[in-house]
Design a protein around this motif. Structure first.
Motif, short mmCIF file in Angstrom:
data_model
loop_
_atom_site.label_atom_id
_atom_site.label_comp_id
_atom_site.label_asym_id
_atom_site.label_seq_id
_atom_site.Cartn_x
_atom_site.Cartn_y
_atom_site.Cartn_z
N GLN A 1 54.15 38.35 54.96
CA GLN A 1 52.77 38.85 55.03
C GLN A 1 51.96 38.13 56.12
N VAL A 2 52.58 38.01 57.28
CA VAL A 2 51.89 37.45 58.43
C VAL A 2 50.81 38.45 58.88
N GLN A 3 49.74 37.95 59.39
CA GLN A 3 48.61 38.79 59.81
C GLN A 3 49.08 39.94 60.71
N LYS A 4 48.46 41.10 60.55
CA LYS A 4 48.92 42.35 61.17
C LYS A 4 49.06 42.27 62.69
N THR A 5 48.19 41.52 63.33
CA THR A 5 48.26 41.43 64.79
C THR A 5 49.61 40.89 65.24
N GLY B 1 51.51 40.22 76.43
CA GLY B 1 50.78 40.87 75.34
C GLY B 1 51.35 40.52 73.98
N ALA B 2 52.68 40.55 73.87
CA ALA B 2 53.34 40.24 72.60
C ALA B 2 53.08 38.79 72.18
N LEU B 3 53.16 37.87 73.14
CA LEU B 3 52.95 36.46 72.81
C LEU B 3 51.52 36.19 72.34
N PHE B 4 50.54 36.77 73.02
CA PHE B 4 49.15 36.56 72.60
C PHE B 4 48.88 37.18 71.24
N MET B 5 49.43 38.36 71.00
CA MET B 5 49.24 39.01 69.70
C MET B 5 49.93 38.23 68.58
N ILE B 6 51.15 37.81 68.84
CA ILE B 6 51.89 37.04 67.84
C ILE B 6 51.20 35.69 67.60
N GLY B 7 50.82 35.02 68.68
CA GLY B 7 50.16 33.72 68.55
C GLY B 7 48.86 33.82 67.76
N HIS B 8 48.06 34.85 68.05
CA HIS B 8 46.79 35.04 67.35
C HIS B 8 47.03 35.31 65.87
N GLY B 9 48.01 36.19 65.58
CA GLY B 9 48.30 36.51 64.19
C GLY B 9 48.83 35.33 63.41
N LEU B 10 49.70 34.55 64.04
CA LEU B 10 50.26 33.38 63.36
C LEU B 10 49.18 32.33 63.11
N LEU B 11 48.27 32.21 64.05
CA LEU B 11 47.18 31.23 63.93
C LEU B 11 46.31 31.52 62.71
N LEU B 12 46.25 32.79 62.30
CA LEU B 12 45.43 33.20 61.16
C LEU B 12 46.20 33.23 59.85
N THR B 13 47.46 32.81 59.89
CA THR B 13 48.32 32.88 58.71
C THR B 13 48.74 31.49 58.25
#
Length: 231
Positions: free
Chosen positions: A84-88, A139-151
């Motif tokens: 359930q990692v953040q959707k981004t 794009g993938a790295l920034f989206m994954i990094g942002h989502g992981l940061l919120l999880t």
């Protein structure tokens, strides 16, 4: 044993680390077999371009790398959903899958010709695919990094992901200036970009493989804190 308790998807995360080792093996082996090859002046793509020494053999390595990396990206998406990692971050994993499909098919169809010095149709397509892959990767790295940061339990790896993304962006911005100048180190700059991404893949692969143990340790730590508070 601990590894026996892991699911198939959990074990499949090691495909990321294995793909990195195969990629590094192709770079090292290719440079050793090519007499006079320079890691500083020449790009990695030149090792498998048409007419390069041992290009056919090295393409076996790159195909193996691409297939394992594609499996890893699918595994990342599946585990992001499971935990359930953040959707981004989940969307970033999908973009990573698309990137690897484009890379595997595109570079296979249009290998570099004559070191990229002549703008043939094949070289134009190779460069176009390279640009698409680079944009999708960032794009993938920034989206994954942002989502992981919120999880929860993923914030540390999220910070590492964003740091790698920034390095790749800076190297990507510098690349056209280097190519259009007399600066004789395009291979060195390209390796900063590519090896940063390979490092990220390797670290994320090991992190996801160890995640159940990391989460178990976190639960035990939180449990001890709660017991201490009750006392």
């Amino acid at each position: 044993m601990w590894i026996q308790q892991k699911s198939g998807w959990q074990i499949a995360t090691l495909s990321g680390a294995l793909s990195v080792l195969i990629y590094m093996a192709h770079v090292i082996m290719g440079s050793v077999l090519w007499d006079g090859y320079s890691h500083v002046r020449q790009t990695i793509s030149e090792l498998t371009d048409n007419g390069a020494p041992d290009a056919e053999m090295l393409r076996v390595f790159t195909i193996g790398y691409g297939l394992l990396a594609l499996l890893f990206s699918v595994t990342v998406y599946v585990l992001f959903r499971k935990y359930q990692v953040q959707k981004t971050a989940q969307l970033g994993a999908i973009l990573l899958i698309v990137m690897y499909i484009a890379s595997l098919i595109g570079f296979g169809l249009f290998p570099l010709e004559q070191g990229g010095d002549v703008l043939t149709f094949g070289n134009f397509m190779h460069l176009a695919i390279t640009a698409i892959v680079l944009i999708a990767t960032v794009g993938a790295l920034f989206m994954i990094g942002h989502g992981l940061l919120l999880t929860k339990n993923f914030r540390g790896i999220g910070q590492f992901t964003l740091a790698c993304a920034i390095v790749i962006v800076l190297a990507g911005i510098a690349t056209p200036f280097v190519l259009n100048s007399d600066f004789p180190y395009p291979g060195l700059l390209e390796r900063l970009l590519i090896f940063t991404f390979q490092l990220w893949m390797f670290v994320l692969s090991i992190y996801l493989f160890r995640l159940p143990k990391i989460m178990d340790m976190e639960l035990k730590r939180v449990g001890l804190v709660e017991i201490y508070k009750e006392r």
